[in-house]
Scaffold this motif. Structure first.
Motif, mmCIF file in Angstrom:
data_model
loop_
_atom_site.group_PDB
_atom_site.id
_atom_site.type_symbol
_atom_site.label_atom_id
_atom_site.label_comp_id
_atom_site.label_asym_id
_atom_site.label_seq_id
_atom_site.Cartn_x
_atom_site.Cartn_y
_atom_site.Cartn_z
ATOM 1 N N UNK A 89 0.877 -1.178 0.000
ATOM 2 C CA UNK A 89 0.000 0.000 0.000
ATOM 3 C C UNK A 89 0.914 1.227 0.000
ATOM 4 N N UNK A 90 1.471 1.538 -1.161
ATOM 5 C CA UNK A 90 2.529 2.529 -1.229
ATOM 6 C C UNK A 90 2.045 3.941 -0.891
ATOM 7 N N UNK A 91 0.802 4.237 -1.231
ATOM 8 C CA UNK A 91 0.323 5.582 -0.913
ATOM 9 C C UNK A 91 0.220 5.786 0.597
ATOM 10 N N UNK A 92 -0.177 4.723 1.335
ATOM 11 C CA UNK A 92 -0.188 4.811 2.802
ATOM 12 C C UNK A 92 1.232 4.901 3.349
ATOM 13 N N UNK A 93 2.131 4.138 2.747
ATOM 14 C CA UNK A 93 3.534 4.195 3.164
ATOM 15 C C UNK A 93 4.105 5.585 2.933
ATOM 16 N N UNK A 94 3.678 6.255 1.847
ATOM 17 C CA UNK A 94 4.168 7.605 1.564
ATOM 18 C C UNK A 94 3.700 8.590 2.633
ATOM 19 N N UNK A 95 2.426 8.485 3.034
ATOM 20 C CA UNK A 95 1.939 9.359 4.102
ATOM 21 C C UNK A 95 2.658 9.044 5.414
ATOM 22 N N UNK A 96 2.911 7.764 5.659
ATOM 23 C CA UNK A 96 3.600 7.380 6.886
ATOM 24 C C UNK A 96 5.020 7.925 6.921
ATOM 25 N N UNK A 97 5.690 7.942 5.783
ATOM 26 C CA UNK A 97 7.074 8.447 5.790
ATOM 27 C C UNK A 97 7.101 9.954 6.014
ATOM 28 N N UNK A 98 6.030 10.666 5.614
ATOM 29 C CA UNK A 98 5.938 12.089 5.940
ATOM 30 C C UNK A 98 5.763 12.259 7.450
ATOM 31 N N UNK A 99 4.944 11.385 8.047
ATOM 32 C CA UNK A 99 4.808 11.390 9.496
ATOM 33 C C UNK A 99 6.116 11.066 10.193
ATOM 34 N N UNK A 100 6.893 10.140 9.617
ATOM 35 C CA UNK A 100 8.212 9.823 10.171
ATOM 36 C C UNK A 100 9.116 11.047 10.162
ATOM 37 N N UNK A 101 9.041 11.829 9.091
ATOM 38 C CA UNK A 101 9.852 13.043 9.006
ATOM 39 C C UNK A 101 9.465 14.027 10.105
ATOM 40 N N UNK A 102 8.144 14.175 10.322
ATOM 41 C CA UNK A 102 7.681 15.056 11.403
ATOM 42 C C UNK A 102 8.164 14.548 12.746
ATOM 43 N N UNK A 103 8.083 13.238 12.958
ATOM 44 C CA UNK A 103 8.551 12.662 14.219
ATOM 45 C C UNK A 103 10.037 12.855 14.418
ATOM 46 N N UNK A 104 10.808 12.750 13.330
ATOM 47 C CA UNK A 104 12.258 12.944 13.435
ATOM 48 C C UNK A 104 12.595 14.386 13.799
ATOM 49 N N UNK A 105 11.899 15.351 13.180
ATOM 50 C CA UNK A 105 12.138 16.769 13.510
ATOM 51 C C UNK A 105 11.761 17.033 14.959
ATOM 52 N N UNK A 106 10.647 16.502 15.396
ATOM 53 C CA UNK A 106 10.230 16.669 16.791
ATOM 54 C C UNK A 106 11.262 16.099 17.743
#
Length: 282
Positions: free
Chosen positions: A94-111
């Motif tokens: 489910x690549x589109x879900x994975x893409x949204x999740x990786x954006x969330x990962x980026x937010x989590x990394x910045x936090x």
């Protein structure tokens, strides 16, 4: 004044390398979609624009640069949750879900690496990345939008005196029979306008209400431009035949009407009382 210690860079650099390696399969999928999916050909520009906005935000905010030495463990909760979702979506293809999740990962990394204050300041560049992700739901709305476009365009040309009969998405002219297909739905213009007007709303000084309204206007603008384009196509087909309408006019009119809708952005920003460019994006 507190100074930024370059020795603090090793962890962010290591995090970026790890992030790139983990998310590489999704970036490959996104590249394929951008190159082959006409609805998301603009997605190729979203990531560079978001990166530029993030760099400008950091460059123009000395306090934000200093915060990259501050760690907040609370960000690990978001990072861990989105990483788990990413791995699950990737395993399910489910690549589109994975893409949204990786954006969330980026937010989590910045936090995690820079704190909640830094995440708030970089929220728009990170969130803007969501507009580069192709959505499977688009295939479900193209036909209804095509039917709506055909009905409105037909009603408009009938009002202007053209002899036309509309049945569903089939259009009958005295000299031609046409079908308003998915390519006439205007979805590609809608998605591109949403991305463009969202960016304009962020770049200019203005109230929150004006920003929301400008972005929301992408839908009526895209629909209006597409209805006018199809109506003009019907006039061309009536005058010179279906082949002229679909082999020449159809291929080039989309760009012209899209640019016309983009040109309306300037008077809209004035009407909504937007000001000059925000200092942090210059």
């Amino acid at each position: 004044m507190q100074r930024f210690d370059l020795r603090e860079l090793w962890l962010p650099v290591a995090a970026m390398i790890g992030y790139a390696l983990i998310t590489w399969p999704v970036w490959q999928w996104l590249w394929f979609e951008w190159m082959s999916n006409e609805y998301y050909s603009h997605g190729l520009l979203i990531a560079p624009v978001a990166l530029f906005l993030a760099i400008q935000r950091v460059r123009n905010d000395p306090q934000l640069r200093l915060r990259f030495a501050n760690r907040e463990g609370a960000g690990l909760l978001l990072l861990g949750a989105t990483l788990a979702l990413y791995l699950y979506a990737l395993q399910q293809r489910a690549y589109y879900l994975a893409a949204f999740a990786m954006i969330g990962m980026l937010a989590g990394a910045v936090w995690t690496l820079a704190g909640a204050a830094a995440l708030r300041r970089l929220a728009f560049p990170i969130g803007y990345l969501a507009l580069m992700v192709p959505l499977p739901i688009l295939d479900r709305i193209t036909l209804p939008l095509a039917l709506f476009t055909g009905y409105c365009s037909g009603a408009l040309v009938q009002f202007l005196g053209l002899d036309v009969t509309i049945t569903g998405n089939a259009v009958t002219l005295p000299n031609a029979e046409l079908v308003i297909g998915a390519q006439c739905s205007g979805v590609n213009s809608l998605i591109s306008l949403v991305a463009l007007l969202t960016l304009v709303a962020y770049l200019l000084e203005g109230s929150v209400g004006a920003r929301i309204l400008l972005t929301a206007l992408a839908l009526p603008l895209a629909l209006l431009g597409n209805i006018l384009r199809v109506a003009a196509l019907l006039f061309v087909a009536r005058a010179w035949g279906a082949e002229a309408g679909f082999t020449f006019y159809h291929d080039y009119s989309g760009v012209l009407f899209f640019l016309a809708m983009v040109a309306l952005t300037l008077p809209l920003t004035r009407a909504l009382r937007f000001g000059s460019l925000r200092p942090e994006v210059i």
